[in-house]
Write a protein that holds these residues in place. Structure first.
Motif, PDB file in Angstrom:
ATOM      1  N   GLU A  46     -54.393 -41.672   6.659  1.00  0.00           N
ATOM      2  CA  GLU A  46     -53.005 -42.099   6.435  1.00  0.00           C
ATOM      3  C   GLU A  46     -52.921 -43.195   5.377  1.00  0.00           C
ATOM      4  O   GLU A  46     -52.127 -44.125   5.474  1.00  0.00           O
ATOM      5  N   GLU A  47     -53.720 -43.051   4.338  1.00  0.00           N
ATOM      6  CA  GLU A  47     -53.743 -44.039   3.267  1.00  0.00           C
ATOM      7  C   GLU A  47     -53.219 -43.429   1.965  1.00  0.00           C
ATOM      8  O   GLU A  47     -53.320 -42.221   1.737  1.00  0.00           O
ATOM      9  N   SER A  87     -47.984 -34.335   0.365  1.00  0.00           N
ATOM     10  CA  SER A  87     -47.505 -35.715   0.323  1.00  0.00           C
ATOM     11  C   SER A  87     -47.273 -36.170  -1.112  1.00  0.00           C
ATOM     12  O   SER A  87     -46.239 -36.765  -1.430  1.00  0.00           O
ATOM     13  N   THR A 167     -43.041 -48.862   1.834  1.00  0.00           N
ATOM     14  CA  THR A 167     -43.919 -50.024   1.962  1.00  0.00           C
ATOM     15  C   THR A 167     -44.680 -50.339   0.682  1.00  0.00           C
ATOM     16  O   THR A 167     -45.330 -51.391   0.596  1.00  0.00           O
ATOM     17  N   ILE A 168     -44.632 -49.462  -0.308  1.00  0.00           N
ATOM     18  CA  ILE A 168     -45.433 -49.665  -1.519  1.00  0.00           C
ATOM     19  C   ILE A 168     -44.590 -49.711  -2.780  1.00  0.00           C
ATOM     20  O   ILE A 168     -45.118 -49.974  -3.862  1.00  0.00           O
ATOM     21  N   THR A 199     -41.738 -51.402   7.366  1.00  0.00           N
ATOM     22  CA  THR A 199     -42.847 -51.171   8.287  1.00  0.00           C
ATOM     23  C   THR A 199     -43.246 -49.709   8.220  1.00  0.00           C
ATOM     24  O   THR A 199     -42.415 -48.805   8.377  1.00  0.00           O
ATOM     25  N   LYS A 200     -44.528 -49.473   8.008  1.00  0.00           N
ATOM     26  CA  LYS A 200     -45.036 -48.105   7.895  1.00  0.00           C
ATOM     27  C   LYS A 200     -44.870 -47.344   9.203  1.00  0.00           C
ATOM     28  O   LYS A 200     -45.115 -47.869  10.283  1.00  0.00           O
ATOM     29  N   SER A 202     -46.405 -44.651  11.410  1.00  0.00           N
ATOM     30  CA  SER A 202     -47.737 -44.073  11.574  1.00  0.00           C
ATOM     31  C   SER A 202     -47.726 -42.931  12.585  1.00  0.00           C
ATOM     32  O   SER A 202     -46.689 -42.608  13.177  1.00  0.00           O
ATOM     33  N   ARG A 208     -49.089 -37.256   5.794  1.00  0.00           N
ATOM     34  CA  ARG A 208     -49.719 -38.497   6.232  1.00  0.00           C
ATOM     35  C   ARG A 208     -50.069 -39.426   5.064  1.00  0.00           C
ATOM     36  O   ARG A 208     -50.246 -40.628   5.256  1.00  0.00           O
ATOM     37  N   GLN A 211     -46.274 -42.828   2.442  1.00  0.00           N
ATOM     38  CA  GLN A 211     -46.067 -44.039   3.246  1.00  0.00           C
ATOM     39  C   GLN A 211     -44.586 -44.147   3.630  1.00  0.00           C
ATOM     40  O   GLN A 211     -43.823 -44.923   3.048  1.00  0.00           O
ATOM     41  N   ASN A 212     -44.187 -43.358   4.617  1.00  0.00           N
ATOM     42  CA  ASN A 212     -42.819 -43.445   5.128  1.00  0.00           C
ATOM     43  C   ASN A 212     -42.626 -44.757   5.860  1.00  0.00           C
ATOM     44  O   ASN A 212     -43.551 -45.281   6.482  1.00  0.00           O
ATOM     45  N   ALA A 213     -41.398 -45.279   5.809  1.00  0.00           N
ATOM     46  CA  ALA A 213     -41.171 -46.616   6.357  1.00  0.00           C
ATOM     47  C   ALA A 213     -39.848 -46.722   7.085  1.00  0.00           C
ATOM     48  O   ALA A 213     -38.880 -46.023   6.777  1.00  0.00           O
TER      49      ALA A 213
END
Length: 386
Positions: A46-47, A87, A167-168, A199-200, A202, A208, A211-213
């Motif tokens: 998840e990175e 993704s 988040t990014i 906030t990510k 998870s 994955r 980076q959904n937030a």
């Protein structure tokens, strides 16, 4: 060498002019050789693969919206990024259709000069902040995030959910309701402003890498000039939102090609009962359905690109493309997983990753059911919405 190694049975790529076809093949090679194999480990963890962004930018994937390419070329690029990783195709599509597109068409000259160069190279990222915790399908009528003009600044308060790259990103393109006239407007909110927090989300079964937030906007103050001058009401964004919905159809085609890549390769190498799986009738039947679904999706989307070039694309066609291609994708990926048997649930064989990502395509940019109702309304003249 397998027949039709690129799985383009309808010769869709041949519709591109030579210069676009050469560029397409070059980018496809980069995606298949560099992005696709690297994406699996990032997906597992998840990175986000920041190291891939610069090369993606060098290959022009950050500027597809404004580089003068044909609609077919842009669509086929979305196919190939989705074939490599869904993704990253979501990032590329949202980036082009909703971030670059909105600023290019609805932004001020100052906003364009400030953000577009970095966005096109992927040295900067934006997040499209529309969906809210309590409002998804009904967002146009139910949007609760507020904006008020106070002493030359906009003050924005509310919450957003499922925001890709939240988040990014360097900024979020936030949609909020103006307290004064109750219109939904677009605002550029830099993510380092006081009151902005992300906030990510998870533990997702798919997408994955993205980076959904969850985003909270607590009286975030931005200059008055950060409002998009062309987005003074929600209708101004409708054309770009329509095109973004159609973009998911290209993703649906791409994930089916990824499915075929994995399932066909596995079936010609894996042996059971003394012979290759590909020699069994049941396996060939499933492969034939997968390639048929993928070809139908690509042909539908190629025609959609043509009517888009002609200025005839409406929401009914966009919704039909999204709902149809993602429905076929869901069916194709299920068959691909079946062909791999138990290995189909593992990302070690890639299919488990593809299987999870297909579920996300079925749901976002308007769920399958909502898009079906848009098509139904379009062909009957009667709304079945509540």
């Amino acid at each position: 060498m397998l027949p039709f190694p690129d799985a383009d049975l309808m010769y869709i790529v041949d519709l591109l002019p030579e210069h676009e076809r050469e560029r397409y093949l070059e980018v496809r090679e980069f995606l298949q050789s560099s992005v696709r194999p690297a994406s699996i480990d990032y997906w597992n963890r998840e990175e986000f693969p920041f190291g891939l962004l610069a090369e993606m930018g060098k290959h022009g994937l950050g500027g597809l919206q404004t580089d003068g390419s044909s609609k077919l070329f842009k669509g086929l690029m979305y196919v190939e990024v989705a074939r490599a990783d869904v993704s990253l195709s979501a990032l590329v599509g949202i980036h082009n259709e909703l971030i670059v597109g909105m600023i290019d068409e609805l932004g001020s000259q100052e906003q364009q000069d400030r953000w577009l160069p970095g966005l096109k190279s992927f040295s900067q990222l934006g997040a499209f902040a529309l969906t809210e915790p309590d409002h998804g399908s009904d967002i146009a009528g139910g949007l609760a995030t507020s904006a008020r003009l106070e002493d030359g600044e906009w003050v924005i308060s509310g919450a957003k959910r499922w925001i890709g790259a939240g988040t990014i990103a360097d900024f979020a393109l936030v949609w909020a309701r103006d307290d004064a006239d109750r219109q939904i407007k677009g605002f550029i909110v830099e993510t380092d402003r006081p009151g902005y927090s992300a906030t990510k989300i998870s533990n997702k079964i798919g997408l994955r890498i993205m980076q959904n937030a969850n985003i909270v906007l607590d009286n975030v103050r931005i200059p008055e000039s950060n409002m998009l001058p062309g987005a003074t009401d929600f209708s101004k964004a409708n054309d770009l939102l329509r095109d973004s919905r159609a973009w998911v159809g290209w993703q649906g085609a791409g994930i089916q090609l990824a499915t075929l890549d994995v399932a066909r390769s596995y079936s010609v190498h894996r042996k059971q009962f003394g012979k290759e799986l590909a020699r069994f009738q049941l396996i060939q039947q499933q492969l034939a359905e997968i390639v048929g679904n993928a070809s139908a999706s690509l042909a539908l989307m190629a025609q959609l690109a043509r009517i888009q070039e002609d200025g005839k694309l409406g929401m009914v066609q966009a919704a039909m493309a999204k709902s149809t291609c993602t429905r076929l994708a869901r069916a194709s990926v299920a068959m691909g997983r079946s062909i791999l048997g138990g290995n189909g649930i593992s990302t070690d064989f890639e299919m488990g990753k593809i299987f999870g990502d297909a579920e996300i395509l079925y749901t976002y940019e308007g769920s399958y059911e909502i898009n079906s109702l848009i098509v139904g309304r379009g062909v009957t003249g009667m709304s079945a919405f509540v």
